[in-house]
Design an enzyme around this catalytic site. Structure first.
Site, PDB file in Angstrom:
ATOM      1  N   LEU A   1       3.427  79.257 106.290  1.00 16.92           N
ATOM      2  CA  LEU A   1       4.781  79.436 106.826  1.00 16.92           C
ATOM      3  C   LEU A   1       5.662  78.267 106.399  1.00 16.92           C
ATOM      4  O   LEU A   1       5.751  77.253 107.088  1.00 16.92           O
ATOM      5  CB  LEU A   1       4.733  79.520 108.363  1.00 16.92           C
ATOM      6  CG  LEU A   1       3.710  80.505 108.959  1.00 16.92           C
ATOM      7  CD1 LEU A   1       3.693  80.398 110.482  1.00 16.92           C
ATOM      8  CD2 LEU A   1       4.010  81.933 108.524  1.00 16.92           C
TER       9      LEU A   1
ATOM     10  N   ARG B   1       1.563  74.369  87.654  1.00 15.89           N
ATOM     11  CA  ARG B   1       1.725  75.510  88.550  1.00 15.89           C
ATOM     12  C   ARG B   1       2.536  76.563  87.797  1.00 15.89           C
ATOM     13  O   ARG B   1       3.629  76.284  87.307  1.00 15.89           O
ATOM     14  CB  ARG B   1       2.487  75.090  89.806  1.00 15.89           C
ATOM     15  CG  ARG B   1       2.724  76.267  90.702  1.00 15.89           C
ATOM     16  CD  ARG B   1       3.666  75.941  91.828  1.00 15.89           C
ATOM     17  NE  ARG B   1       3.808  77.108  92.675  1.00 15.89           N
ATOM     18  CZ  ARG B   1       4.949  77.473  93.245  1.00 15.89           C
ATOM     19  NH1 ARG B   1       6.037  76.751  93.073  1.00 15.89           N
ATOM     20  NH2 ARG B   1       5.006  78.537  93.994  1.00 15.89           N
TER      21      ARG B   1
ATOM     22  N   GLY C   1       5.291  73.964 106.144  1.00 19.78           N
ATOM     23  CA  GLY C   1       6.291  73.300 106.997  1.00 19.78           C
ATOM     24  C   GLY C   1       6.352  73.811 108.431  1.00 19.78           C
ATOM     25  O   GLY C   1       6.245  73.036 109.382  1.00 19.78           O
TER      26      GLY C   1
ATOM     27  N   GLU D   1       2.599  73.978 110.191  1.00 13.94           N
ATOM     28  CA  GLU D   1       2.052  72.670 110.572  1.00 13.94           C
ATOM     29  C   GLU D   1       2.850  72.012 111.693  1.00 13.94           C
ATOM     30  O   GLU D   1       2.303  71.238 112.470  1.00 13.94           O
ATOM     31  CB  GLU D   1       2.045  71.732 109.340  1.00 13.94           C
ATOM     32  CG  GLU D   1       1.067  72.174 108.266  1.00 13.94           C
ATOM     33  CD  GLU D   1       1.347  71.544 106.902  1.00 13.94           C
ATOM     34  OE1 GLU D   1       1.914  70.435 106.858  1.00 13.94           O
ATOM     35  OE2 GLU D   1       1.008  72.171 105.878  1.00 13.94           O
TER      36      GLU D   1
ATOM     37  N   GLU E   1      -1.246  71.885  97.916  1.00 13.48           N
ATOM     38  CA  GLU E   1      -1.328  72.707  96.711  1.00 13.48           C
ATOM     39  C   GLU E   1      -1.580  71.856  95.469  1.00 13.48           C
ATOM     40  O   GLU E   1      -2.297  72.267  94.569  1.00 13.48           O
ATOM     41  CB  GLU E   1      -0.040  73.527  96.559  1.00 13.48           C
ATOM     42  CG  GLU E   1       0.057  74.612  97.615  1.00 13.48           C
ATOM     43  CD  GLU E   1       1.432  75.245  97.717  1.00 13.48           C
ATOM     44  OE1 GLU E   1       2.308  74.656  98.376  1.00 13.48           O
ATOM     45  OE2 GLU E   1       1.635  76.321  97.150  1.00 13.48           O
TER      46      GLU E   1
ATOM     47  N   ASN F   1       4.908  70.781  88.549  1.00 12.18           N
ATOM     48  CA  ASN F   1       5.543  72.005  89.017  1.00 12.18           C
ATOM     49  C   ASN F   1       6.973  71.983  88.491  1.00 12.18           C
ATOM     50  O   ASN F   1       7.834  71.288  89.035  1.00 12.18           O
ATOM     51  CB  ASN F   1       5.510  72.041  90.552  1.00 12.18           C
ATOM     52  CG  ASN F   1       6.083  73.333  91.113  1.00 12.18           C
ATOM     53  OD1 ASN F   1       6.600  74.163  90.365  1.00 12.18           O
ATOM     54  ND2 ASN F   1       6.003  73.493  92.416  1.00 12.18           N
TER      55      ASN F   1
ATOM     56  N   HIS G   1       1.672  82.221  96.627  1.00 13.26           N
ATOM     57  CA  HIS G   1       1.116  81.112  97.428  1.00 13.26           C
ATOM     58  C   HIS G   1      -0.411  81.084  97.348  1.00 13.26           C
ATOM     59  O   HIS G   1      -1.077  80.559  98.251  1.00 13.26           O
ATOM     60  CB  HIS G   1       1.486  81.238  98.926  1.00 13.26           C
ATOM     61  CG  HIS G   1       2.934  81.038  99.241  1.00 13.26           C
ATOM     62  ND1 HIS G   1       3.578  81.786 100.199  1.00 13.26           N
ATOM     63  CD2 HIS G   1       3.846  80.177  98.761  1.00 13.26           C
ATOM     64  CE1 HIS G   1       4.850  81.396 100.280  1.00 13.26           C
ATOM     65  NE2 HIS G   1       5.027  80.422  99.406  1.00 13.26           N
TER      66      HIS G   1
ATOM     67  N   ARG H   1      14.959  84.815 103.049  1.00 16.72           N
ATOM     68  CA  ARG H   1      14.552  86.132 102.523  1.00 16.72           C
ATOM     69  C   ARG H   1      14.268  87.095 103.673  1.00 16.72           C
ATOM     70  O   ARG H   1      13.708  86.701 104.691  1.00 16.72           O
ATOM     71  CB  ARG H   1      13.286  86.007 101.669  1.00 16.72           C
ATOM     72  CG  ARG H   1      13.522  85.297 100.366  1.00 16.72           C
ATOM     73  CD  ARG H   1      12.228  85.166  99.575  1.00 16.72           C
ATOM     74  NE  ARG H   1      12.195  83.870  98.934  1.00 16.72           N
ATOM     75  CZ  ARG H   1      11.092  83.211  98.617  1.00 16.72           C
ATOM     76  NH1 ARG H   1       9.915  83.727  98.879  1.00 16.72           N
ATOM     77  NH2 ARG H   1      11.166  82.037  98.039  1.00 16.72           N
TER      78      ARG H   1
END
Ligand code: AMP
Length: 402
Positions: free
Chosen positions: A212, A94, A333, A336, A387, A7, A183, A244
């Protein structure tokens, strides 16, 4: 197969080396501060149950220098796991934006690279470094098949009534302005896991996924296919995020420009970097906000209420989009780790079939677990996302079927 997942960001490269089909992680690492005077590589190697981390400091001129050092670490006598770069069979990259061209994971050819470059205006901060990572990996691992896994690809199954904006047709026809969604790799990964937990084939499930993290998005997934998602033309839309704004009346942008004299660059920075949780509280980490809430801070309470309410609204919207819902999944994050956000997001949805079990919900979740009450119509799961593993799996899949 040894599959390296990369990535590449503007000044960093995250990497993870997998052995598949065993899905064993051999090494993981992060190259940071590329192009600055003080670069750093943190490299961890796993042998059996042991993890051994080394840190290498020193200037890294560019991505090439960074990845070359990663290759050296992979072959290092002490912390290496391969004897030769040629042992890497495939590299999965990615790539953030695949536009309408890429609805699936793809083996990289010169034409694919040109397309990624052409899509750069849609993801100016991401596609150029992603492409740089590809070019450098082709040089450093010339024997490996290079594969692109797009963040947008999973959402290409959305129907036009979900992905079109109600703006003049020519903006879509000439400029492809529409919802893309992001995502995708995470939404797909947790959907697959959820189907397993439901004991049903993915094709027979209807799932709402809530990723999230610092960036956050939700998706309505029908039969393993995304039918709607909360991010849009860019990752700015939808949920309230760390920095954001999420959904916003576009007239606010007009007002900021015409009445407050803000430039487009200032507005862009304000909505992407100075809004969301940070805009309301001054900090973007939910852990800090929860701590402030516990201490009675009113703005922290407002931010948490806004953040959770937005998720709850999207759950409602996606129940409507899907009709029947088998499972709601929280991941990343915040998803979970924050029982408070999960609790607030599900609050009052009992009549829609969503009923948390307070005790099962408590705590950070390191493994996939069910947190719904026994009589909840919709199952509620927390599933840690992965991911990198999803990228590795898809990479191997396309390499094998090529
Ligand atoms: P991610 O982008 O998936 O790495 O998520 C990062 C975000 O998860 C952080 O900015 C925090 O807001 C949130 N987070 C991580 N750990 C916790 C925790 N224990 N409690 C609440 N939020 C957390």
């Amino acid at each position: 197969m040894k599959t390296l997942v990369i990535n590449a960001g503007s000044s960093s490269i995250k990497y993870k080396l997998f052995e598949l089909p065993a899905e064993r992680v051999l090494t993981t690492g992060l190259v940071e501060r590329i192009g600055e005077t003080s670069g750093r590589i943190v490299h961890t190697v796993f042998k059996g149950d042991d993890a051994h981390t080394v840190t290498r400091d020193g200037a890294l001129k560019d991505h090439r220098a960074g990845l070359q050092q990663v290759a050296e670490l992979l072959m290092d006598a002490e912390v290496g796991v391969i004897a030769d770069a040629a042992e890497i069979d495939a590299v999965g990259h990615r790539v953030v934006h695949g536009g309408e061209q890429f609805s699936a994971t793809t083996i990289i050819t010169p034409a694919v690279k040109t397309a990624i470059e052409r899509l750069a205006p849609f993801a100016p901060l991401h596609n150029p470094p992603n492409l740089q990572g590809i070019t450098v990996a082709e040089e450093v691992f010339p024997n490996a098949v290079q594969v692109a896994v797009f963040d947008t690809a999973f959402h290409q199954t959305m129907p036009p009534h979900a992905y079109r904006y109600a703006i003049p047709n020519h903006l879509y026809d000439d400029h492809r302005i529409r919802v893309y969604g992001f995502h995708g790799t995470s939404h797909l990964y947790v959907s697959r896991q959820a189907a397993e937990m439901l004991g049903k084939p993915l094709a027979e499930t209807n799932i709402i996924t809530a990723h999230l993290g610092n960036g956050a998005s939700m998706a309505a997934v029908a039969g393993g296919r995304s039918v709607d998602t909360s991010m849009g033309f860019s990752p700015l839309a939808g949920l309230m995020m760390g920095s954001r704004s999420g959904d916003l009346d576009p007239a606010v942008v007009y007002f900021l420009g015409t009445k407050l004299g803000k430039s487009f660059a200032e507005i862009d920075r304000m909505l992407n970097k100075e809004s969301g949780l940070i805009g309301i509280t001054g900090v973007n980490d939910l852990r800090d906000i929860e701590a402030r809430c516990a201490a009675g801070d009113e703005l922290a309470e407002l931010a948490l209420a806004m953040y959770s309410y937005r998720i709850r609204k999207y759950i409602g919207a996606y129940i409507a989009a899907l009709g029947r819902v088998d499972a709601l999944v929280f991941t990343a994050g915040v998803g979970e780790n924050s029982d408070e956000v999960r609790r607030r997001a599900c609050e009052g949805l009992e009549n829609l079939g969503i009923k948390l079990d307070a005790a099962r919900n408590i705590g950070r979740k390191k493994e996939a677990v069910a947190i719904h009450a026994d009589d909840s119509l919709v199952k509620i799961f927390v599933i840690p996302t992965n991911e990198e593993l999803e990228i590795a799996r898809q990479t191997v899949e396309v390499v094998k079927s090529a």
